[in-house]
Design an enzyme around this catalytic site. Structure first.
Site, PDB file in Angstrom:
ATOM      1  N   TYR A  15      43.531  41.375  49.089  1.00  0.00           N
ATOM      2  CA  TYR A  15      42.394  41.460  48.156  1.00  0.00           C
ATOM      3  C   TYR A  15      41.316  40.454  48.533  1.00  0.00           C
ATOM      4  O   TYR A  15      40.158  40.809  48.760  1.00  0.00           O
ATOM      5  CB  TYR A  15      42.862  41.223  46.717  1.00  0.00           C
ATOM      6  CG  TYR A  15      41.720  40.902  45.770  1.00  0.00           C
ATOM      7  CD1 TYR A  15      40.758  41.869  45.458  1.00  0.00           C
ATOM      8  CD2 TYR A  15      41.591  39.630  45.194  1.00  0.00           C
ATOM      9  CE1 TYR A  15      39.693  41.573  44.597  1.00  0.00           C
ATOM     10  CE2 TYR A  15      40.538  39.331  44.338  1.00  0.00           C
ATOM     11  CZ  TYR A  15      39.592  40.306  44.040  1.00  0.00           C
ATOM     12  OH  TYR A  15      38.539  40.008  43.205  1.00  0.00           O
ATOM     13  N   LYS A  69      37.463  40.926  49.998  1.00  0.00           N
ATOM     14  CA  LYS A  69      36.267  40.409  49.310  1.00  0.00           C
ATOM     15  C   LYS A  69      35.509  39.465  50.250  1.00  0.00           C
ATOM     16  O   LYS A  69      34.281  39.466  50.287  1.00  0.00           O
ATOM     17  CB  LYS A  69      36.647  39.670  48.022  1.00  0.00           C
ATOM     18  CG  LYS A  69      37.200  40.553  46.918  1.00  0.00           C
ATOM     19  CD  LYS A  69      36.218  41.605  46.421  1.00  0.00           C
ATOM     20  CE  LYS A  69      35.080  41.024  45.621  1.00  0.00           C
ATOM     21  NZ  LYS A  69      34.231  42.103  45.016  1.00  0.00           N
ATOM     22  N   ASN A 109      38.366  35.992  35.101  1.00  0.00           N
ATOM     23  CA  ASN A 109      37.694  36.439  33.874  1.00  0.00           C
ATOM     24  C   ASN A 109      38.703  36.920  32.844  1.00  0.00           C
ATOM     25  O   ASN A 109      39.781  37.405  33.196  1.00  0.00           O
ATOM     26  CB  ASN A 109      36.802  37.635  34.183  1.00  0.00           C
ATOM     27  CG  ASN A 109      35.491  37.278  34.858  1.00  0.00           C
ATOM     28  OD1 ASN A 109      34.443  37.773  34.479  1.00  0.00           O
ATOM     29  ND2 ASN A 109      35.527  36.439  35.871  1.00  0.00           N
ATOM     30  N   THR A 112      34.583  36.647  44.344  1.00  0.00           N
ATOM     31  CA  THR A 112      35.655  35.885  43.700  1.00  0.00           C
ATOM     32  C   THR A 112      35.837  34.509  44.339  1.00  0.00           C
ATOM     33  O   THR A 112      35.555  34.325  45.533  1.00  0.00           O
ATOM     34  CB  THR A 112      36.976  36.681  43.815  1.00  0.00           C
ATOM     35  OG1 THR A 112      38.054  35.841  43.426  1.00  0.00           O
ATOM     36  CG2 THR A 112      37.254  37.144  45.238  1.00  0.00           C
ATOM     37  N   ASP A 113      36.378  33.572  43.565  1.00  0.00           N
ATOM     38  CA  ASP A 113      36.709  32.253  44.122  1.00  0.00           C
ATOM     39  C   ASP A 113      37.923  32.335  45.050  1.00  0.00           C
ATOM     40  O   ASP A 113      38.200  31.396  45.801  1.00  0.00           O
ATOM     41  CB  ASP A 113      36.956  31.230  43.002  1.00  0.00           C
ATOM     42  CG  ASP A 113      38.080  31.610  42.037  1.00  0.00           C
ATOM     43  OD1 ASP A 113      38.686  32.698  42.190  1.00  0.00           O
ATOM     44  OD2 ASP A 113      38.365  30.821  41.118  1.00  0.00           O
ATOM     45  N   GLU A 114      38.631  33.483  45.023  1.00  0.00           N
ATOM     46  CA  GLU A 114      39.844  33.590  45.843  1.00  0.00           C
ATOM     47  C   GLU A 114      39.529  33.584  47.336  1.00  0.00           C
ATOM     48  O   GLU A 114      40.420  33.350  48.153  1.00  0.00           O
ATOM     49  CB  GLU A 114      40.641  34.845  45.455  1.00  0.00           C
ATOM     50  CG  GLU A 114      41.062  34.795  44.003  1.00  0.00           C
ATOM     51  CD  GLU A 114      42.080  35.855  43.622  1.00  0.00           C
ATOM     52  OE1 GLU A 114      42.864  36.281  44.478  1.00  0.00           O
ATOM     53  OE2 GLU A 114      42.072  36.258  42.436  1.00  0.00           O
ATOM     54  N   ALA A 117      40.897  38.749  51.222  1.00  0.00           N
ATOM     55  CA  ALA A 117      40.363  38.952  52.578  1.00  0.00           C
ATOM     56  C   ALA A 117      39.312  40.059  52.566  1.00  0.00           C
ATOM     57  O   ALA A 117      38.273  39.960  53.225  1.00  0.00           O
ATOM     58  CB  ALA A 117      41.502  39.303  53.528  1.00  0.00           C
ATOM     59  N   LEU A 147      35.521  56.016  38.718  1.00  0.00           N
ATOM     60  CA  LEU A 147      36.539  56.175  37.666  1.00  0.00           C
ATOM     61  C   LEU A 147      37.939  56.231  38.272  1.00  0.00           C
ATOM     62  O   LEU A 147      38.682  57.202  38.087  1.00  0.00           O
ATOM     63  CB  LEU A 147      36.252  57.405  36.791  1.00  0.00           C
ATOM     64  CG  LEU A 147      34.961  57.360  35.964  1.00  0.00           C
ATOM     65  CD1 LEU A 147      34.841  58.613  35.085  1.00  0.00           C
ATOM     66  CD2 LEU A 147      34.878  56.114  35.080  1.00  0.00           C
ATOM     67  N   ALA A 167      35.102  47.601  42.958  1.00  0.00           N
ATOM     68  CA  ALA A 167      36.080  47.041  43.893  1.00  0.00           C
ATOM     69  C   ALA A 167      37.473  47.469  43.468  1.00  0.00           C
ATOM     70  O   ALA A 167      37.696  47.858  42.315  1.00  0.00           O
ATOM     71  CB  ALA A 167      36.016  45.506  43.884  1.00  0.00           C
ATOM     72  N   ILE A 200      31.186  54.601  45.998  1.00  0.00           N
ATOM     73  CA  ILE A 200      30.190  53.788  46.700  1.00  0.00           C
ATOM     74  C   ILE A 200      30.240  54.007  48.214  1.00  0.00           C
ATOM     75  O   ILE A 200      29.299  53.662  48.916  1.00  0.00           O
ATOM     76  CB  ILE A 200      30.344  52.278  46.389  1.00  0.00           C
ATOM     77  CG1 ILE A 200      31.752  51.773  46.710  1.00  0.00           C
ATOM     78  CG2 ILE A 200      29.974  51.979  44.940  1.00  0.00           C
ATOM     79  CD1 ILE A 200      31.891  50.251  46.695  1.00  0.00           C
ATOM     80  N   ARG A 230      55.112  35.664  43.310  1.00  0.00           N
ATOM     81  CA  ARG A 230      54.350  36.646  44.095  1.00  0.00           C
ATOM     82  C   ARG A 230      54.239  36.138  45.535  1.00  0.00           C
ATOM     83  O   ARG A 230      54.090  34.943  45.767  1.00  0.00           O
ATOM     84  CB  ARG A 230      52.957  36.752  43.467  1.00  0.00           C
ATOM     85  CG  ARG A 230      51.957  37.505  44.276  1.00  0.00           C
ATOM     86  CD  ARG A 230      50.542  37.165  43.845  1.00  0.00           C
ATOM     87  NE  ARG A 230      50.061  37.972  42.751  1.00  0.00           N
ATOM     88  CZ  ARG A 230      48.971  37.659  42.042  1.00  0.00           C
ATOM     89  NH1 ARG A 230      48.291  36.563  42.293  1.00  0.00           N
ATOM     90  NH2 ARG A 230      48.564  38.444  41.057  1.00  0.00           N
ATOM     91  N   SER A 260      40.570  45.518  42.580  1.00  0.00           N
ATOM     92  CA  SER A 260      40.487  44.131  42.128  1.00  0.00           C
ATOM     93  C   SER A 260      41.830  43.456  41.820  1.00  0.00           C
ATOM     94  O   SER A 260      41.832  42.299  41.429  1.00  0.00           O
ATOM     95  CB  SER A 260      39.609  44.075  40.873  1.00  0.00           C
ATOM     96  OG  SER A 260      40.266  44.709  39.787  1.00  0.00           O
ATOM     97  N   ARG A 318      44.528  28.302  37.277  1.00  0.00           N
ATOM     98  CA  ARG A 318      43.315  29.091  37.419  1.00  0.00           C
ATOM     99  C   ARG A 318      42.241  28.519  36.516  1.00  0.00           C
ATOM    100  O   ARG A 318      42.554  27.903  35.490  1.00  0.00           O
ATOM    101  CB  ARG A 318      43.572  30.578  37.010  1.00  0.00           C
ATOM    102  CG  ARG A 318      44.662  31.268  37.817  1.00  0.00           C
ATOM    103  CD  ARG A 318      44.236  31.437  39.273  1.00  0.00           C
ATOM    104  NE  ARG A 318      45.212  32.127  40.105  1.00  0.00           N
ATOM    105  CZ  ARG A 318      46.035  31.513  40.963  1.00  0.00           C
ATOM    106  NH1 ARG A 318      46.046  30.194  41.052  1.00  0.00           N
ATOM    107  NH2 ARG A 318      46.844  32.210  41.735  1.00  0.00           N
TER     108      ARG A 318
END
Ligand SMILES: NC(=O)c1ccc[n+]([C@@H]2O[C@H](COP(=O)([O-])OP(=O)(O)OC[C@H]3O[C@@H](n4cnc5c(N)ncnc54)[C@H](O)[C@@H]3O)[C@@H](O)[C@H]2O)c1
Length: 353
Positions: A156, A160, A186, A130-132, A158, A36, A81, A58, A301, A83, A220
């Site tokens: 992020y 993942k 998503n 992720t596709d990133e 990296a 949370l 994660a 986790i 960004r 995210s 995207r």
């Protein structure tokens, strides 16, 4: 019947997955393990029968081990994660801790329970990525496939990528039965309003500026979260251990077009429902003007990837996966959900200010 731990099940995609699984597998035990953080919200899974929320991290391997043993867990679906790319640029540490160390903690606990103790029970560790991790595409490049070399560009992606490699290694080295899915952007119900669609939708309703990075032409592939959840369920039922599956929505759009859809959608919603003008008095549409006037361009960004696109041939041919809606339909449903559930996001905004 399965006994599942869903990590991050109080977040956006995890909560949608819990709803999806509860509906399609009403007798399964579901334990949501979620710390949370700011992105987690117990209201996302409130009232779901047979779903236990354990508030925990986790990274605490002993807690995960205890849950696997005491609930006879045979399946872990791992969403937890950090995210948000923007947050990873200003504060990468939490990303390495949760995404890399946290994933490793889960893998260690799963290996200990499912392999080392010799229980021999069938098991599955599904990792949501992720596709990133594949980096950025040029306009004419072919879409990412499962064999595209990794080239993550943000802290992020990296982190993942690091977690994906650990999952792969636990399969190859120890024989842990893993699958991984790499999905595109998503959208849908329960998305925390820091990501593009809910953020811009809420900004538009309040008549606030819609700040677009750079020239707005970053592309995207947009995936409705319910399609994504169906894809993950297919990975669990038909996916082969050790394999990776790309899951996309087949809807490549520049951000600018997404933003125009948001503005048009808001204008139409106000035209259909005049009560909205009383609830959201600062929205241009409340005064008969177009919401697009809120659009503004801001500095890009740092390291902003230009284009992501997903080749989902493997998931289509080997799992029978197919996205069920195009962006226009999926966005219309999402807009209706955010308008009908304004209390949900208003509470969240209050809590995080
Ligand atoms: N949202 C997207 O468009 C997208 C795209 C591709 C991949 N993904 C991946 O899908 C997964 C879910 O994404 P999301 O958008 O639902 O994220 P989210 O930020 O909405 O939710 C993350 C959840 O994880 C929980 N969490 C964070 N750290 C934790 C920890 N240490 N221990 C336990 N719980 C923790 C949070 O409380 C929250 O409930 C992530 O792994 C993300 O990388 C998301």
């Amino acid at each position: 019947m399965a006994n599942l731990i869903v990590t991050g099940g109080a977040g956006f995609i995890g909560a949608n997955f819990v709803h999806h699984w509860r509906e399609s597998n009403p007798n399964d035990l579901i334990v949501v393990l979620d710390a949370l953080t700011y992105a987690g919200n117990r209201a996302n899974i409130d009232g779901l029968e047979g779903v236990e929320l354990v508030v925990g991290d986790i990274c605490h391997t002993d807690l995960v081990s205890e849950l696997i043993d005491s609930r006879s867990i045979d399946t872990i679906v791992h969403f937890a994660a950090e995210s948000h790319v923007d947050r990873s640029i200003t504060g990468p540490d939490a990303f390495v801790t949760t995404n890399v160390v946290g994933t490793h903690s889960l893998l260690k606990a799963a290996k200990a329970a499912w392999l080392d103790t010799g229980s021999g029970r069938p098991h599955r560790f599904h990792h949501v990525s992720t596709d990133e991790v594949y980096g950025s595409l040029g306009a004419e490049d072919p879409a990412f496939s499962e064999t595209t070399p990794y080239a993550p560009n943000s802290p992020y992606s990296a982190s993942k990528a690091g977690s994906d490699h650990l999952v792969r290694a636990y399969h190859h080295t120890y024989g842990l039965e893993t699958t991984t899915s790499n999905c595109s952007n998503n959208y849908g119900p329960y998305q925390f309003p820091e990501k593009l669609i809910p953020l811009f939708l809420i900004n538009a309703l309040y008549g606030r500026s819609l700040p677009i990075y750079g020239d707005g032409m970053n592309i995207r592939d947009w995936l409705h979260v319910e399609d994504h959840c169906r894809g993950i369920a297919l990975c669990l039922s038909r996916g082969v251990a050790g394999e990776v599956y790309n899951i996309g929505g087949g809807q490549e759009l520049p951000n600018l077009q997404v933003i125009e859809e948001i503005c048009l959608g808001v204008d139409r919603a106000f035209a259909r429902n005049p009560d909205l003008a009383t609830e959201f008095v600062d929205c241009p549409a409340a005064h008969g003007r177009s919401t697009i006037e809120l659009k503004s361009f801001v500095k890009d960004r740092q390291g902003h990837d230009r284009r992501y696109a997903i080749d989902e041939t493997k998931a289509r041919t080997q799992l029978g996966y197919e996205p069920s809606r195009n962006f226009r339909e999926g966005f219309a449903q999402t807009l209706a959900w955010y308008i009908d559930n304004s209390q949900w996001w208003q509470e969240l905004l209050k809590r995080n200010h």
